[in-house]
Design an enzyme around this catalytic site. Structure first.
Site, short mmCIF file in Angstrom:
data_model
loop_
_atom_site.label_atom_id
_atom_site.label_comp_id
_atom_site.label_asym_id
_atom_site.label_seq_id
_atom_site.Cartn_x
_atom_site.Cartn_y
_atom_site.Cartn_z
CG HIS A 2 -1.99 -1.01 1.20
ND1 HIS A 2 -1.77 -2.29 1.65
CD2 HIS A 2 -3.28 -0.96 0.79
CE1 HIS A 2 -2.89 -2.99 1.51
NE2 HIS A 2 -3.82 -2.21 0.99
CG ASP A 4 -4.12 -5.31 -4.02
OD1 ASP A 4 -5.19 -4.79 -3.70
OD2 ASP A 4 -3.29 -5.72 -3.19
#
Length: 544
Positions: free
Chosen positions: A232, A305
């Site tokens: 992330h 993702d």
């Protein structure tokens, strides 16, 4: 209010959508046909998807590749109509209650010519979006039970609760094999460090979701379990050899493929042993097309993702990342930070020939087949009036069974367990643990001089070891409890007893209290190895 009928024809196949005043939508693939007819046969073989794609424009096909976030129903309907997206991903603001989620799902489905994938990250445990759903412990707790039946039941229960709210896809299970104790992003989200055990649990979870009518997504290929960087916030580089990948990280994904998983999510991570170009897996043709499609034989949907993550950043920005992902073999593009720009970029790439028409058709066909396989073309929508009924007492009982069976007693010296009151408790969740123990009939004390001292942690360091050593020097017994990651137990050497729960949910604390007081014998076994400590599979399973 009357019912509005929407009809359209794509490639000779009629889709009908009905939306009433309450936002509920109905959708059917062609006129109803008796069982055993050619229509049923087409649905079983994916022929319906093949027919649909023939009537789609290039712009509609490109839209099917995208799965953005959604705010409210009105903005979502506008996105569905303008960009013809393949679906939406929900977050907590979309899931305030089963009824609200059902109404939103129906409104969005009613605005789309092709059924939408409505997905969510409901892994249970650490990552949960639907606050109304039964609070199951996560994957590592399930692995500690060693019970594939419980894993299957937990997935089926969660899936049924989601499906009743109109959610038809879950970004679970996590198939990463967590072998790095300092992994900042996976940890207890994983089924642990044993590839074989993880594979069995992944298989059971896929079966459970399928039984509930929800598409399962195994993640994060080719494996996010051996990293110390969170994708992330950065781009992890995994130094595993190809042999290591084949023996440790590939087996759960192969198990998912063998179980017929609907989709597999890519990881934004670099694995030089699998692609010497050092491209992130999401943009790597050797990894997605070569390994996942070729070696593992996966024929379902490959979903990226989130393209909003730092690990997906490439020169040219997120729209360019979307193009590169499609070229590498990805079918569904999750959470582009700028949908209009990404859609325009992919459309331009198709029109210029950079993305071959055959690659686009292949991706869209897989997405449509997934929708077909999960029955979305014949789904009559969620019922807001009954959506909450899926969250049942039976599901809570299953969650309690998982939580109690997961409690792992790693060591028990000097008969520190079962507890005999009064006990003094310190650390996070002290009040909740004390309440759970009192409910099991054990007295707690506000005096640190109590003969038994319980130390609770959710994270730990060498300072924790020093604290435990100081306590254990006296005449008291010390019980050390890791309420989150079991890796915290590596600092528990001085304690007389060490226990892992993998979760601080109400069910986990109740299970902990039952085990600590001897009401229930411990059953859990460590699904990971503790550095310098207990090996994989450790667990006291005799009555205390």
């Amino acid at each position: 209010m009357g019912v509005r009928i929407i009809a359209l024809v794509l490639g000779g196949v009629m889709l009908a959508g009905c939306s009433s005043g309450d936002g509920k939508s109905e959708r059917a693939a062609a006129p109803a046909a008796p069982e055993g007819t050619a229509q049923e046969s087409r649905q079983q073989t994916g022929a319906l998807a093949a027919e649909l794609i023939q009537g789609m424009s290039v712009k509609e096909k490109v839209g099917q590749l995208f799965m953005p976030t959604v705010g409210d129903a009105e903005s979502g309907k506008q996105i569905a109509k303008k960009y013809k997206v393949g679906g939406f991903i929900y977050f907590p603001q979309n899931l305030a209650s089963p009824q609200a989620a059902a109404k939103l799902s129906n409104a969005l489905q009613g605005a789309s010519r092709v059924p939408l994938l409505l997905g969510v990250d409901e892994e249970t445990g650490l990552v949960t979006r639907a606050k109304f759903a039964t609070d199951f412990p996560g994957a590592m707790a399930l692995a500690a039970t060693g019970d594939v039946g419980l894993a299957r039941s937990a997935a089926a229960a969660t899936g049924a609760e989601l499906r009743a709210a109109g959610v038809n896809l879950n970004f679970a299970p996590v198939a990463d094999v967590n072998v790095n104790p300092d992994n900042p992003v996976i940890g207890v989200r994983s089924f642990g460090a044993d590839p074989a055990l993880a594979g069995r649990m992944v298989t059971a979870s896929v079966e459970g979701y399928r039984a509930s009518g929800v598409a399962a997504v195994a993640k994060h290929f080719p494996g996010h379990g051996d990293t110390n960087v969170d994708s992330h916030t950065g781009l992890p580089v995994i130094k595993s050899s190809r042999k290591e990948w084949q023996e440790v990280h590939a087996p759960p994904f192969q198990a998912a493929v063998s179980a017929g998983v609907d989709a597999i999510m890519t990881g934004h991570l670099v694995v030089p042993a699998l692609d010497s170009s050092r491209k992130p897996a999401t943009m790597s043709e050797p990894i997605l097309t070569g390994l996942l499609r070729g070696e593992l034989g996966f024929q379902g949907v490959i979903v990226t993702d989130s393209l909003s993550m730092a690990g997906a950043e490439v020169p040219g920005g997120a729209p360019e990342a979307a193009v590169r992902a499609v070229l590498a073999g990805a079918d569904l593009l999750l959470m582009p930070p700028d949908l209009p720009a990404a859609h325009a970029k992919v459309l331009k790439a198709v029109e210029s020939g950079r993305i071959p028409a055959a690659r686009l058709d292949d991706a869209v066909t897989r997405i449509l087949r997934l929708k077909e396989a999960r029955g979305l073309f014949t789904d009559d929508g969620a019922d807001p009036e009954t959506a909450a009924q899926a969250v049942s007492a039976a599901n809570r009982q299953t969650a309690q069974q998982v939580a109690t069976s997961a409690v792992t007693v790693v060591g028990n010296r000097n008969a520190a367990l079962p507890l005999k009151g009064p006990v003094y408790i310190e650390g996070p969740e002290q009040a909740r643990v004390a309440a759970a123990l009192r409910k099991e009939g054990l007295r707690t004390s506000g005096e640190q001089k109590a003969k038994t001292h319980i130390v609770l942690v959710t994270s730990a360091s060498s300072a924790t070891r020093d604290r435990l050593k100081g306590l254990a020097d006296g005449r008291r017994k010390v019980v050390y409890v890791a309420l989150a990651s079991p890796y915290a137990l590596r600092y528990g050497g001085p304690a007389h007893a060490s226990v892992a729960t993998y979760s601080a949910s109400a069910a986990s604390l109740r299970g902990l209290a039952q085990v600590l007081t001897g009401k229930t014998p411990p059953k859990g076994r460590l699904p990971v190895s503790l550095p310098g400590g207990a090996p994989l599979g450790t667990g006291v399973t005799d009555p205390l």
